[in-house]
Design an enzyme around this catalytic site. Structure first.
Site, PDB file in Angstrom:
ATOM      1  N   LYS A   1      43.742  13.920  77.207  1.00 33.51           N
ATOM      2  CA  LYS A   1      43.544  12.683  77.787  1.00 33.51           C
ATOM      3  C   LYS A   1      42.634  11.468  77.150  1.00 33.51           C
ATOM      4  CE  LYS A   1      46.533  13.748  81.510  1.00 33.51           C
ATOM      5  NZ  LYS A   1      46.322  14.979  82.612  1.00 33.51           N
TER       6      LYS A   1
ATOM      7  N   TYR B   1      47.180  22.060  87.953  1.00 38.04           N
ATOM      8  CA  TYR B   1      47.923  21.944  86.477  1.00 38.04           C
ATOM      9  C   TYR B   1      47.421  22.018  85.438  1.00 38.04           C
ATOM     10  CZ  TYR B   1      51.679  20.198  83.499  1.00 38.04           C
ATOM     11  OH  TYR B   1      52.572  19.895  82.285  1.00 38.04           O
TER      12      TYR B   1
ATOM     13  N   ASP C   1      39.322  23.380  83.256  1.00 38.19           N
ATOM     14  CA  ASP C   1      40.086  22.551  82.720  1.00 38.19           C
ATOM     15  C   ASP C   1      39.733  21.046  83.056  1.00 38.19           C
ATOM     16  OD1 ASP C   1      42.213  20.966  81.921  1.00 38.19           O
ATOM     17  OD2 ASP C   1      43.892  22.044  83.095  1.00 38.19           O
TER      18      ASP C   1
END
Ligand SMILES: *Cc1c(COP(=O)(O)O)cnc(C)c1O
Length: 428
Positions: free
Chosen positions: A267, A144, A239
């Protein structure tokens, strides 16, 4: 009924917010039932609107690595807020957090801050396309990278064909530039390179995958991708929105000793505020507007509250030489404990773990890609999830998610969790 007020609040939310939530996985669709509404949180614990205490293994899906309401972060936000919450002008703090991030992460000279992991990944591929003057990208099934159009692509009739969009609203035109490969499947990636000579701008990967459970790269896989990229003039994008500042100070690049060309963050880097970032060496970053031709911007990018929270978070992680070891030890302890009680209760399972990311799969076979992750028994997971919830342990409401261990968890919390899992697994 111990979730009465949460249920009422959800019913009200559903009238004015699609599905009652502002991000789909919160809606409990994967496990049934209605979502728990959070009221407050401190350290390792969440308190919900019915005043239940839950040990939190989601931690806002990763950011709260030091626990909720971590005092230095809270103080930094309060102090900044008193001085104004947004200027749309450069501030000294942006340079400070950039310097700190660049000093912690290998192979990056410059970093640009954005407002989410989605934005970071979206901008990173635009930069890679501009820099290489190529259109196509390779992504891996089960990874994702946020919800921008190019990434919402699933395997169609096989990974060697063009992807088809798996969300209405993503055009075929966009989908055709996203090539899909199997995670840990090097031959698949090689075949895509052969079929698309000099057309692939970038490979984007979660170098330790965390969005199909935790799935580590097999030995040498990341190094082989590095080599393939070098041979083909393709950029390698890590990522690290989930893994960055979590698995090591320098993320997966440091942990697995492999160089990426562009790294995406989110995050943890925001300390719980909306922050993302992407970074690379000068040659690539100087391609970005206003120095170079690739456009990217943001009214609230580098926002002072967000930068204050992120800076306090990164400083704490940078100054605590023991933190990643401590997190790993706690997670390993939990791993062992879960293994022991599930085995004792004759449950079929596989546990994957890297550092402070761990996932429990209800399947006996190794989980190394999206297909093997999908083999897990979802009915068992649902019972497991709701059972733990009743015991006061909150894991992600989906079998495809990693659990995040925070430094605020004590060994008593871990023992409590293992005992809860023991109890719940007797009724699976
Ligand atoms: C969470 C996540 C994103 C998206 O970040 P948002 O802040 O939710 O937009 C991208 N990539 C990975 C690996 C993630 O885990």
């Amino acid at each position: 009924m111990i979730y009465q007020r949460s249920s009422q609040l959800f019913a009200e939310a559903e009238k004015v917010i699609p599905g009652g939530v502002n991000s789909p996985v919160r809606a409990f669709k994967g496990v049934g039932g209605t979502p728990i509404f959070a009221k407050s949180a401190k350290g390792a614990y969440l308190y919900d609107e019915d005043d239940n205490r839950l040990i939190d293994y989601i931690n806002s899906w990763g950011p709260m690595i030091l626990g909720h309401a971590f005092q230095p972060v809270v103080d930094a936000i309060i102090e900044k807020a008193k001085k104004g919450t947004s200027f749309g002008m450069p501030t000294e703090l942006e340079t400070k957090i950039a310097e700190l991030a660049v000093s912690m992460v290998p192979n990056i000279d410059k970093i640009r801050f954005v407002n989410s992991g989605t934005e970071a990944c979206m901008s990173a591929i635009r930069l890679a396309r501009g820099f290489t003057k190529r259109d196509k990208i390779i992504k891996f099934a089960g990874c994702y990278h946020g919800h921008s159009d190019s990434f919402l692509i699933q395997a169609g009739s096989g990974a060697s064909t063009f992807g088809t969009p798996n969300s209405p609203g993503v055009t075929q035109g966009t989908a055709k530039d996203t090539l899909l490969a199997g995670f840990n499947d090097l031959e698949n990636v090689k075949a895509l390179f052969s079929a698309n000579k000099n057309e692939i701008a970038a490979i984007i990967i979660e170098p330790v995958a965390g969005n199909m459970g935790c799935v580590p790269p097999s030995a040498g896989f990341l190094q082989s991708l590095r080599q393939l990229c070098d041979e083909n003039g393709t950029l390698l994008i890590f990522d690290e929105v989930m893994t960055g500042f979590r698995l090591a100070k320098g993320g997966v690049q440091e942990l697995y000793n492999v160089k990426a060309d562009i790294v995406c963050f989110g995050k943890v880097i925001g300390g719980g505020l909306p922050v993302g970032a992407f970074a690379a060496r000068n040659e690539i970053m100087n391609y970005l507007s206003p120095l170079g031709p690739v456009y990217q911007a943001g009214t609230l990018s580098g926002n002072p509250l967000a930068m204050a929270a992120g800076f306090a978070m990164l400083q704490t992680l940078n100054n605590d030489s023991d933190i990643f070891k401590r997190l790993e030890e706690k997670t390993a302890y939990l791993h062992k404990g879960i293994e022991k009680v599930l085995t004792a209760n004759n449950i079929v399972f596989t546990i994957n773990r890297v550092g402070s990311m761990i996932s429990v799969h209800f399947d006996a076979n190794p989980v190394y890609d999206f297909n093997t992750a999908k083999n897990g028994d979802n009915e068992t997971f649902k019972k497991f999830f709701h059972g733990l919830l009743l015991e006061g342990v909150y894991i992600a409401p989906s079998a495809y998610e990693t659990w995040f261990i925070t430094d605020a968890l004590t060994y008593e919390d871990l023992d409590f969790t293992i005992a809860a899992i023991d109890k719940v697994s007797k009724s699976l």
